[in-house]
Motif scaffolding. Structure first.
Motif, mmCIF file in Angstrom:
data_model
loop_
_atom_site.group_PDB
_atom_site.id
_atom_site.type_symbol
_atom_site.label_atom_id
_atom_site.label_comp_id
_atom_site.label_asym_id
_atom_site.label_seq_id
_atom_site.Cartn_x
_atom_site.Cartn_y
_atom_site.Cartn_z
ATOM 1 N N GLY A 59 0.844 -1.180 0.000
ATOM 2 C CA GLY A 59 0.000 0.000 0.000
ATOM 3 C C GLY A 59 0.887 1.240 0.000
ATOM 4 O O GLY A 59 2.017 1.211 0.486
ATOM 5 N N GLY A 60 0.400 2.325 -0.568
ATOM 6 C CA GLY A 60 1.197 3.548 -0.665
ATOM 7 C C GLY A 60 1.713 4.043 0.675
ATOM 8 O O GLY A 60 2.868 4.430 0.803
ATOM 9 N N GLY A 61 0.869 4.019 1.706
ATOM 10 C CA GLY A 61 1.293 4.477 3.030
ATOM 11 C C GLY A 61 2.367 3.599 3.634
ATOM 12 O O GLY A 61 3.332 4.088 4.229
ATOM 13 N N ALA A 62 2.217 2.289 3.467
ATOM 14 C CA ALA A 62 3.218 1.352 3.997
ATOM 15 C C ALA A 62 4.561 1.561 3.297
ATOM 16 O O ALA A 62 5.614 1.521 3.930
ATOM 17 N N TRP A 63 4.525 1.772 1.983
ATOM 18 C CA TRP A 63 5.768 1.993 1.233
ATOM 19 C C TRP A 63 6.449 3.288 1.682
ATOM 20 O O TRP A 63 7.659 3.336 1.866
ATOM 21 N N THR A 64 5.668 4.329 1.879
ATOM 22 C CA THR A 64 6.224 5.612 2.329
ATOM 23 C C THR A 64 6.905 5.459 3.682
ATOM 24 O O THR A 64 8.004 5.968 3.897
ATOM 25 N N ARG A 65 6.281 4.735 4.600
ATOM 26 C CA ARG A 65 6.891 4.518 5.919
ATOM 27 C C ARG A 65 8.153 3.671 5.806
ATOM 28 O O ARG A 65 9.154 3.927 6.468
ATOM 29 N N PHE A 66 8.132 2.659 4.947
ATOM 30 C CA PHE A 66 9.309 1.804 4.740
ATOM 31 C C PHE A 66 10.481 2.617 4.207
ATOM 32 O O PHE A 66 11.582 2.572 4.757
ATOM 33 N N VAL A 67 10.258 3.376 3.157
ATOM 34 C CA VAL A 67 11.334 4.183 2.569
ATOM 35 C C VAL A 67 11.796 5.251 3.562
ATOM 36 O O VAL A 67 12.986 5.528 3.672
ATOM 37 N N GLY A 68 10.874 5.832 4.301
ATOM 38 C CA GLY A 68 11.253 6.805 5.321
ATOM 39 C C GLY A 68 12.141 6.186 6.374
ATOM 40 O O GLY A 68 13.097 6.810 6.838
ATOM 41 N N GLY A 69 11.850 4.954 6.758
ATOM 42 C CA GLY A 69 12.683 4.248 7.730
ATOM 43 C C GLY A 69 14.079 3.985 7.193
ATOM 44 O O GLY A 69 15.064 4.064 7.915
ATOM 45 N N LEU A 70 14.186 3.678 5.906
ATOM 46 C CA LEU A 70 15.493 3.488 5.299
ATOM 47 C C LEU A 70 16.289 4.782 5.283
ATOM 48 O O LEU A 70 17.487 4.796 5.561
ATOM 49 N N SER A 71 15.609 5.860 4.933
ATOM 50 C CA SER A 71 16.278 7.161 4.877
ATOM 51 C C SER A 71 16.753 7.591 6.262
ATOM 52 O O SER A 71 17.816 8.181 6.406
#
Length: 73
Positions: A54-66
């Motif tokens: 889901g878009g929100g889950a992906w945003t949180r995942f990438v944010g965590g990587l950053s």
């Protein structure tokens, strides 16, 4: 997210990370163009399985990587 086999991935444009080496190492590809979904696949196996985030889950995942993600002890 519930599994969805009705998603047409035939026309999406896959893109590989700019951090990917040209030697075919471990890398993922993501695709856009599906509102609310982010398809992810293994670049070494383009005909293999695809994960749909889901878009929100992906945003949180990438944010965590950053951010650097959780610290391991």
């Amino acid at each position: 997210m519930k599994p969805n086999s009705n998603v047409d991935l035939g026309s999406v444009q896959w893109r590989k990370s700019s951090y990917s080496s040209g030697s075919g190492g471990e890398c993922v590809e993501v695709a856009g163009g599906l509102p609310g979904l982010v398809p992810v696949r293994d670049s070494k196996s383009p005909a293999g399985p695809v994960l749909l985030f889901g878009g929100g889950a992906w945003t949180r995942f990438v944010g965590g990587l950053s951010y650097g993600g959780p610290r391991m002890r």
